[in-house]
Write an enzyme that holds these catalytic residues in place. Structure first.
Site, PDB file in Angstrom:
ATOM      1  N   HIS A 156     -56.932  -2.420 -75.134  1.00 29.98           N
ATOM      2  CA  HIS A 156     -57.438  -1.907 -73.854  1.00 29.98           C
ATOM      3  C   HIS A 156     -58.694  -1.095 -74.106  1.00 29.98           C
ATOM      4  CE1 HIS A 156     -57.508   0.374 -70.015  1.00 29.98           C
ATOM      5  NE2 HIS A 156     -56.752  -0.583 -69.546  1.00 29.98           N
ATOM      6  N   PHE A 157     -59.837  -1.710 -74.434  1.00 31.09           N
ATOM      7  CA  PHE A 157     -60.046  -3.153 -74.511  1.00 31.09           C
ATOM      8  C   PHE A 157     -60.680  -3.441 -75.873  1.00 31.09           C
ATOM      9  CE2 PHE A 157     -60.338  -1.897 -70.067  1.00 31.09           C
ATOM     10  CZ  PHE A 157     -59.469  -2.761 -69.450  1.00 31.09           C
TER      11      PHE A 157
END
Lengths: 83, 145
Positions: free
Chosen positions: B49-50
């Site tokens: 993430h991410f």
């Protein structure tokens, strides 16, 4: 008791519970008929306290089980808070 | 620091990797607590993430606010907290204003709105370097095991 005050409370409860105003009849039991849980109960109590600048003691909350009882209970407190 | 991780664990049921409060740095009676969350670069959620652009998921920021609120609840209701109840989020009204990155120090503040034995409402916010990055109103229930 002012009809406006009762309607005001009914609308507030309706908004919090997300159910139609018509279902919140004066004697509909919050817990048995309207199926409110502890989260909705505290939300209603906090909304009343904020709007009318009153404090509802915790031990009194279980005794207030329908719209009629809310109006009867809060009206005197509301009056006191404005004197 | 007022509370260290040991003291925090004595109150919160959460454990790594889901314990998001590292320190409590301010306690104003039973009205307000300020806690700290250190975002370590090694946190597993940053990997996904991410990829290449790690930011803390908003839901985890809310979780940190909820844990700070549970600490505040324990100060207000020690007789309930000593039974080690579970805390369940019921309703969240949140706003995210800026991302939180690896290495950030989150300052997590929780203020009491209304506490009952079985439910609570708090207003919370998170800052990084004095900038508010998230705000939330939390309603949670407290249930005995």
């Amino acid at each position: 008791m002012s009809k406006n005050y009762e309607e005001e409370i009914r609308n507030m409860v309706s908004d919090i519970l997300e159910i139609p105003v018509e279902e919140i009849t004066p004697d509909a039991d919050f817990f048995r008929d309207l199926k409110i849980d502890s989260l909705k109960a505290i939300e209603i109590v906090a909304a009343f306290e904020k709007k009318y600048r009153i404090i509802i003691p915790e031990q009194d909350i279980p005794k207030i089980r329908n719209l009629r009882q809310v109006v009867e209970y809060t009206a005197p407190l509301k009056k006191e808070s404005h004197t | 620091m007022i509370w260290d991780k040991i003291k925090i664990k004595s109150v919160l049921p959460h454990r790594d990797p889901f314990l998001f409060i590292d320190e409590v740095i301010e306690i104003d009676g039973t009205d307000r607590v300020v806690a700290v969350t250190y975002l370590k670069e090694a946190e597993s959620y940053f990997k996904g993430h991410f990829p290449g652009n790690p930011v803390m998921p908003g839901v985890l920021i809310i979780e940190a606010m909820a844990q700070a609120s549970a600490i505040l609840f324990s100060l207000d209701r020690p007789e309930v907290a000593k039974e080690h109840p579970d805390y369940y989020l019921g309703k969240v009204k949140s706003e995210f204003l800026a991302p939180a990155y690896p290495g950030d120090k989150l300052i997590v503040e929780s203020k009491k709105v209304k506490f009952l034995d079985n439910a609570a409402i708090t207003d919370t916010l998170v800052k990084v370097d004095d900038r508010i990055i998230a705000k939330a109103n939390l309603i949670f229930s407290i249930k005995k095991r």
